[in-house]
Structures are given as structure tokens and as C-alpha cells.
Write an enzyme that holds these catalytic residues in place. Structure first.
Site, PDB file in Angstrom:
ATOM      1  N   ASP A   1      78.702   5.680 -26.095  1.00  0.00           N
ATOM      2  CA  ASP A   1      77.680   5.761 -27.141  1.00  0.00           C
ATOM      3  C   ASP A   1      78.178   5.187 -28.473  1.00  0.00           C
ATOM      4  O   ASP A   1      77.676   5.532 -29.538  1.00  0.00           O
ATOM      5  CB  ASP A   1      77.173   7.198 -27.301  1.00  0.00           C
TER       6      ASP A   1
ATOM      7  N   ASP B   1      81.419   7.078 -13.577  1.00  0.00           N
ATOM      8  CA  ASP B   1      81.745   8.233 -12.744  1.00  0.00           C
ATOM      9  C   ASP B   1      80.792   8.299 -11.565  1.00  0.00           C
ATOM     10  O   ASP B   1      79.628   8.633 -11.737  1.00  0.00           O
ATOM     11  CB  ASP B   1      81.602   9.526 -13.549  1.00  0.00           C
TER      12      ASP B   1
ATOM     13  N   ASP C   1      91.438  14.458 -25.815  1.00  0.00           N
ATOM     14  CA  ASP C   1      91.945  13.587 -26.866  1.00  0.00           C
ATOM     15  C   ASP C   1      92.928  14.337 -27.768  1.00  0.00           C
ATOM     16  O   ASP C   1      94.073  13.917 -27.957  1.00  0.00           O
ATOM     17  CB  ASP C   1      90.783  13.006 -27.688  1.00  0.00           C
TER      18      ASP C   1
ATOM     19  N   LYS D   1      86.412  13.497 -18.684  1.00  0.00           N
ATOM     20  CA  LYS D   1      86.758  12.214 -19.286  1.00  0.00           C
ATOM     21  C   LYS D   1      88.231  11.858 -19.083  1.00  0.00           C
ATOM     22  O   LYS D   1      88.572  10.693 -18.885  1.00  0.00           O
ATOM     23  CB  LYS D   1      86.436  12.262 -20.782  1.00  0.00           C
TER      24      LYS D   1
ATOM     25  N   ASP E   1      83.898   5.095 -26.423  1.00  0.00           N
ATOM     26  CA  ASP E   1      82.881   5.859 -25.674  1.00  0.00           C
ATOM     27  C   ASP E   1      81.653   5.000 -25.444  1.00  0.00           C
ATOM     28  O   ASP E   1      81.397   4.051 -26.201  1.00  0.00           O
ATOM     29  CB  ASP E   1      82.458   7.099 -26.472  1.00  0.00           C
TER      30      ASP E   1
HETATM   31  O1  LIG Z   1      83.176  13.523 -16.762  1.00  0.00           O
HETATM   32  C1  LIG Z   1      83.098  12.775 -17.742  1.00  0.00           C
HETATM   33  C2  LIG Z   1      82.723  13.226 -19.020  1.00  0.00           C
HETATM   34  C3  LIG Z   1      82.645  12.306 -20.064  1.00  0.00           C
HETATM   35  N1  LIG Z   1      82.929  11.002 -19.881  1.00  0.00           N
HETATM   36  C4  LIG Z   1      82.808  10.051 -21.024  1.00  0.00           C
HETATM   37  O2  LIG Z   1      83.278  10.653 -22.206  1.00  0.00           O
HETATM   38  C5  LIG Z   1      82.657  10.066 -23.333  1.00  0.00           C
HETATM   39  C6  LIG Z   1      82.259  11.104 -24.362  1.00  0.00           C
HETATM   40  O3  LIG Z   1      81.231  11.936 -23.881  1.00  0.00           O
HETATM   41  P1  LIG Z   1      79.995  12.433 -24.778  1.00  0.00           P
HETATM   42  O4  LIG Z   1      79.027  13.071 -23.873  1.00  0.00           O
HETATM   43  O5  LIG Z   1      79.533  11.326 -25.640  1.00  0.00           O
HETATM   44  O6  LIG Z   1      80.649  13.596 -25.612  1.00  0.00           O
HETATM   45  P2  LIG Z   1      80.884  13.738 -27.218  1.00  0.00           P
HETATM   46  O7  LIG Z   1      80.776  15.176 -27.547  1.00  0.00           O
HETATM   47  O8  LIG Z   1      80.085  12.809 -28.003  1.00  0.00           O
HETATM   48  O9  LIG Z   1      82.430  13.323 -27.265  1.00  0.00           O
HETATM   49  C7  LIG Z   1      83.300  13.693 -28.300  1.00  0.00           C
HETATM   50  O10 LIG Z   1      84.201  14.701 -27.831  1.00  0.00           O
HETATM   51  C8  LIG Z   1      85.049  14.322 -26.737  1.00  0.00           C
HETATM   52  C9  LIG Z   1      86.002  15.461 -26.479  1.00  0.00           C
HETATM   53  O11 LIG Z   1      85.349  16.614 -26.081  1.00  0.00           O
HETATM   54  C10 LIG Z   1      85.811  13.066 -27.064  1.00  0.00           C
HETATM   55  O12 LIG Z   1      86.537  12.655 -25.939  1.00  0.00           O
HETATM   56  C11 LIG Z   1      84.856  11.981 -27.479  1.00  0.00           C
HETATM   57  O13 LIG Z   1      85.529  10.795 -27.797  1.00  0.00           O
HETATM   58  C12 LIG Z   1      84.071  12.451 -28.686  1.00  0.00           C
HETATM   59  O14 LIG Z   1      83.162  11.439 -29.122  1.00  0.00           O
HETATM   60  C13 LIG Z   1      81.462   9.283 -22.818  1.00  0.00           C
HETATM   61  O15 LIG Z   1      81.739   7.909 -22.972  1.00  0.00           O
HETATM   62  C14 LIG Z   1      81.383   9.697 -21.361  1.00  0.00           C
HETATM   63  O16 LIG Z   1      80.908   8.667 -20.553  1.00  0.00           O
HETATM   64  C15 LIG Z   1      83.307  10.547 -18.635  1.00  0.00           C
HETATM   65  O17 LIG Z   1      83.553   9.365 -18.456  1.00  0.00           O
HETATM   66  N2  LIG Z   1      83.384  11.442 -17.600  1.00  0.00           N
HETATM   67 MN   LIG Z   2      79.349  11.026 -27.772  1.00  0.00          MN
END
Ligand SMILES: O=c1ccn([C@@H]2O[C@H](COP(=O)(O)OP(=O)(O)O[C@H]3O[C@H](CO)[C@@H](O)[C@H](O)[C@H]3O)[C@@H](O)[C@H]2O)c(=O)[nH]1
Ligand SMILES: [Mn+2]
Length: 580
Positions: free
Chosen positions: A201, A24, A362, A175, A199
């Protein structure tokens, strides 16, 4: 890097495997360079894994495994291993240096005064609105010529770095927006019919996952209606006590149940989805779009000839052929596809691609797929296919849970509420809608929990007998969870010590309730003794003690601790005022 390398090394024909890395509005230094480095490492890593049949293809995990260190019997193996280890060490060093430069500004230096927090907020805002003015589009990193010096010819899959544009004042849709850019860019470059979403992570822990998923996707009976194969989210960094309750246990229960209906909820990461389902297709077909007329397609999918062509063309597996066709216009083309304005006036996010109505994109997108008649399936092998990391401090945990709950509520309170939207007479279908509704209304459970956290205490304090008693304290933006942790943080987490550093006022309900309970317990117990009301109030006394045990880490964080992980004084102050 680990995410990218682990999927580049999965067991799948490399000419059919293309990795897209989304960034991003990223900075060239951090990501394009890093991806180039990762790619050059992949040249060693992928053949090494395949030649020696390495079980875990995430470099960091592999090199930290002490068991492998001891069994260096094969000379060739250990030589190769040493060589790659040195390369990885260099990469990690590089990453740390870049990370340090970026991370040093983002850490608190101990206390969490108001000024600190404000600064942090400002920084976050800035980071959020990082602007990319020129370099959006994509860079393709691939083997120039298949320079197969190897006898066994282990070619490596291509890696495409996608930078999407972000501009101040323009919605970027978090996302979901990023995934939609990836859909478009990959559509014009490789257009593979199946997509794994992972993702940053997470890493691939079992190289056979793609083949496992394809068993479902290619099953002649299931395939026509199958939209995606979901794997559970499992984590490597959960501590023994799991103090933040981060293990997503629903993957071991609820998801299995859903699999018996029409399939599990789309869970953000670790799933293999059929591309055409995201283009609004209905079950039965495999073509990307039933509509063949480009002008009509443009109306829905936006003004790119190349992309619209990718919708009517048969999906191609032949990357090389594509790349020669698209090599010159590709840059310009992906530039438009990844720009902020591309989606204006189109159906992206509404009917097509990942939907924008909720920050749990999702869940929302999966719900729509199910409503359109698609089913999903759950794959829960004993060896975790993908493994990731969980938030290891209180604030990140709150941020994540707040986002999920806000996202669910967005769906519950919209016209897409699962209780009214997509309801059908089919029994399994109706049951599944109820499951979706259960999740959508999940945040509402916090209200009765809050009542249980307040009223019994107040009654006890005032000597009012109450029965029956129950127990509980509960604790919209896509606020990212932290991806880096410092050593103190990790240490605290592993020792089961709560880390409240950086917690905002979001912590207030929990701290206030704990203090309220503590006050009520002391006051109530004194009354109980004074008026000899042992029998009448004893159950409430026990109840209050129970709550005290639950809230002990919070009380400790407010009253006794002095380290940087204590409850921020500002939060402690306000909870004292409120509970008073
Ligand atoms: O503006 C954004 C925001 C997030 N992401 C990506 O979204 C993913 C998930 O973000 P993270 O900060 O790890 O959030 P989590 O809370 O761990 O995510 C959980 O919750 C999300 C929904 O809120 C799901 O989409 C994820 O798969 C799930 O692991 C990462 O790879 C980010 O790089 C983007 O690419 N752009
Ligand atoms: Mn995550």
C-alpha cells in the site's frame, strides 16, 4: 500495480535493479496475470518517465494530477502521455473487474447483524488459510532479448513474481514469513547486496530515493556498521481532520531523536537494508556469511545447495549471467525455497532473516540488528520518498493498533525484553534500549488511561470530590488492514464522519466509557444542582463535559445515527449493559 510500476521506474541502473513481488498463496488470475500486465505497462511507463524526467513515477498519481493536464506544451510528450493514459485506464478497468468479483463478497450490505459478522469472520478465516498446493515458487518476467528499439535504450528492470505456499495447519508467520521467502528466492536469483522493502500500500514518490540511501550505504565511514537506511512513512489519503489520528507523528519526532543515538527502529516498509545483516552477520563484513562450509550452512539456512552457495558466493550484480545458470533448476529450486516446510529445523525466524517472535516483525528484527552491533540511519528528505495510505474506518484503525500493541507486548513480556536483553554499558546503547523499551511497554499505558476513563466519572456520579483530575480515553494475529475502500467510506472519511461499520466488540471499551461518562454527567449534574454542590464538584463537571466532547462521535454513532457507519447495534447494546 502502482507500487510495482513506481519502483520499476526509479532512477537506478536497471541491470542492477530487480523487483520481487510477494504473493501469499495467491491466485494466478489475480497476481501472476496482473504482474504480467504491470510489466507490459512498464515497457511504456519506465522509458516515458526517464525520457521526460517525470517527478512522480506512480501512474495513478501522475494521471490524476490536473496541473500536468494543463501544461501539455510539448507535442511528443502529450502524445506519449495520452498513449500511456489509455493503457493505464485499461489496466484499472481490468483490476476493478477482478476486484469487484473478489470484493463483492467481502462488503457488508448495510446493517451489521450478527449473521453478517459471522459470515465475514468465516470468509476471513478462509482467506487466511487460502491454500496453495502446487504453484508456489516464482515466475520471472523480464525482457526476453533487449529489444532496444529506443534510441536512448531504456531497459526495464526485471520483475519476479514470488508465490509462497500456504497450507492449512502450517504456520505461515505472516509478513515475516513472506519476507523470508523473498530473501531466499531473491538470494538464488539475483542476490543483490541491498534490498528495499516496500509494502503493497506504498508507492515510490521520489525516483532518487535509492541513490539517497546508497549515499549512506556507500559512505566509507558509516558503511561497515550500517544495517539499514529508514525513510519515514508518509500518507497521501489523510483527511484534513485526521479523525483516526493516522498520521504517524513519531516519524517527525521520536525517529529523529533515535537517529541521534544508534539509529531509528526498523519500520516495516520504506527502508534499504543490507542483505547480509539479515543472515546473522556482524558489523564489519560485507560477505553474506562468515561460515564457508556448505554442510554447516545447511544446518542453519536449510537444505538448499543453491541458496547456501549464494551465501558464500560474492554477491553478483549480473542478472543475465545468473539467469542462464539458474534457468532450469531455478523453478524447482524456488519451489522448495518458497514452500511451507523449508524452514523446519533451521534457524529462519530465530537467528536468521526476519524474526518470528512478534507480529511487529519490523521492530523485533530491527532490535536484534541493533543488539548485534549494527546501527541504522534515518533519511527524512523534504520531498517524501515513499507515500502510502492509511486505514479510513474505525475498525481498520483498531485492528492495526491492536496488532501493533499485541506485537510490542509480545516483545516486552519475552526474554527479549529491551530492559534486559542486549543491554550494554555504552551510554547511547543504553539510551536506545530505553527507547525500545518505551515502545515495547506502550500498550501498558492503556491501564492508567482506562482508570482515568472510569473512576472520575463514578466519583462524580456519587458526588465524591476528586483532585487532581486528568483527561483521557484510550482506545495476535497479523490482521491485514483493508486495502480497498468504497466510495461511501471515502466520503465519510473526507467529511470527518467516523465510520464504525464492521467494528467488532473491540470497540466496547471506548463505547462503554463514553456511555458511562454520559450517564455520570447527567446524574452528577442533577445531584450537583439538587444538593447545591456547585463549588465542590464543578471541576469534575467540567472534566466530564470535556470527555463528552471527546466521545461525541461515539455517542452520535450509538444514539443518533441510522446509516451503515453507525456503531453496530450489537456493540451499542453491550456497552449499554456494561456501562449500566
Ligand atoms: O501474512 C501476511 C501479512 C502481511 N503481509 C504484508 O505486510 C504488509 C503490511 O500489511 P498491512 O495490512 O498494510 O498492515 P499495516 O498495519 O499497514 O502495516 C504496518 O505494520 C506492520 C507491522 O505490524 C509493518 O510491517 C508495516 O510495514 C506497517 O506499515 C503488506 O504489504 C502485506 O501484503 C504479508 O505479505 N503477509
Ligand atoms: Mn499498510
Amino acid at each position: 500495480m502502482n507500487t510495482v510500476l513506481s519502483v520499476m521506474a526509479i532512477d537506478y541502473p536497471s541491470e542492477k535493479l530487480h523487483i520481487y513481488l510477494s504473493d501469499d498463496a495467491g491466485a494466478d488470475v489475480t497476481l501472476l496475470c496482473a504482474s504480467k500486465e504491470a510489466y507490459s505497462l512498464a515497457r511504456y511507463w519506465v522509458p516515458f518517465c526517464k525520457r521526460f524526467g517525470i517527478a512522480v513515477r506512480c501512474p495513478e498519481v501522475f494521471f490524476n494530477d490536473s496541473k500536468i493536464d494543463q501544461q501539455d506544451s510539448d507535442k511528443e510528450f502529450s502524445q506519449e502521455r495520452q498513449k500511456i493514459k489509455a493503457e493505464v485506464a485499461m489496466q484499472v478497468d481490468l483490476r476493478n473487474r477482478v476486484g469487484d468479483r473478489h470484493g463483492s463478497r467481502s462488503r457488508h450490505n448495510g446493517g451489521c447483524g450478527v449473521e453478517d459478522e459471522e459470515e465475514e469472520e468465516k470468509r476471513k478465516e478462509k482467506e487466511h488459510d487460502r491454500v496453495s498446493t502446487k504453484n508456489n515458487g516464482c515466475g520471472i518476467i523480464r525482457e526476453e532479448e533487449s529489444n532496444s528499439t529506443d534510441k536512448e535504450d531504456f531497459t526495464i528492470p526485471s520483475l519476479v513474481y514470488v508465490l509462497r505456499e500456504k497450507r492449512i495447519g502450517v504456520q505461515h508467520r505472516f509478513k515475516a514469513g513472506a519476507l523470508n521467502v523473498l530473501l531466499r528466492v531473491s538470494g538464488v536469483i539475483t542476490n543483490s547486496p541491498y534490498i528495499l522493502v516496500l509494502d503493497c500500500d506504498m508507492y515510490s514518490n521520489d525516483p532518487s530515493s535509492a541513490r539517497q540511501a546508497m549515499c549512506f550505504h556507500l559512505d566509507s565511514k558509516l558503511s561497515p556498521s550500517l544495517a539499514f537506511v529508514q525513510f519515514p512513512q508518509e500518507f497521501y489519503n489523510i483527511s484534513k481532520n485526521d479523525i483516526y489520528c493516522a498520521e504517524l507523528r513519531q516519524f517527525k519526532t521520536f525517529w529523529l531523536g533515535l537517529d541521534g543515538l544508534r539509529g531509528p527502529v526498523l519500520s516495516g516498509t520504506n527502508y534499504f537494508v543490507k542483505r547480509c545483516t539479515l543472515y546473522g552477520a556482524r558489523p564489519g563484513g560485507m560477505s553474506n556469511s562468515e561460515e564457508k562450509e556448505i554442510s554447516r550452512l545447511k544446518h542453519k539456512f536449510g537444505n538448499s545447495d543453491k541458496f547456501c552457495l549464494s551465501l558464500v558466493e560474492k554477491s553478483s550484480h549480473d542478472f543475465d549471467e545468473k539467469i542462464t545458470t539458474y534457468v532450469s533448476p531455478q523453478k524447482e529450486n524456488t519451489l522448495t525455497l518458497a514452500s511451507c516446510d523449508y524452514e523446519n529445523g533451521t534457524q529462519w525466524g530465530g537467528q536468521i532473516g526476519y524474526l518470528y517472535g512478534s507480529v511487529v516483525e519490523d521492530y523485533f528484527t530491527g532490535f536484534h540488528l541493533h543488539c548485534r552491533g549494527w546501527v541504522s540511519t534515518y533519511c527524512f528528505p523534504s520531498k517524501p520518498a515513499f507515500v502510502g495510505n492509511v486505514p479510513i474506518n474505525f475498525n481498520d484503525t483498531l485492528v492495526q493498533k491492536k496488532r501493533w500493541n499485541a506485537g510490542f507486548l509480545e516483545v516486552a513480556l519475552s526474554s527479549h525484553c529491551p530492559l534486559i536483553f542486549g543491554i550494554s554499558k555504552n551510554f547511547n546503547w543504553a539510551l536506545q534500549s530505553m527507547c525500545y523499551a518505551w515502545l515495547a511497554f506502550w500498550p501498558v499505558f492503556s491501564f492508567p488511561l482506562l482508570c482515568y476513563g472510569i473512576f472520575p466519572q463514578l466519583c462524580f456520579l456519587n458526588g465524591i470530590s476528586l483532585f487532581p483530575e486528568l483527561v483521557g480515553i484510550s482506545a495476535v494475529n497479523f490482521d491485514l488492514t483493508n486495502k480497498t475502500a468504497d466510495k461511501t467510506q471515502i466520503k465519510r472519511y473526507e467529511n470527518g464522519v467516523f465510520d464504525f461499520e464492521g467494528c467488532s466488540l473491540m470497540l466496547l471499551p471506548a463505547t462503554t466509557l463514553s456511555l458511562l461518562n454520559l450517564g455520570a454527567l447527567i446524574g452528577g449534574a442533577w445531584q450537583m444542582i439538587k444538593f447545591n454542590a456547585m463549588e465542590r464538584l464543578f471541576t469534575q463537571f467540567i472534566f466530564s463535559c470535556f470527555i463528552l466532547t471527546l466521545s461525541l462521535p461515539l455517542i452520535e454513532g450509538i444514539v443518533f445515527r441510522q446509516d451503515s457507519g453507525r456503531v453496530p447495534p450489537r456493540v451499542a447494546f453491550w456497552s449499554l449493559v456494561l456501562s449500566g
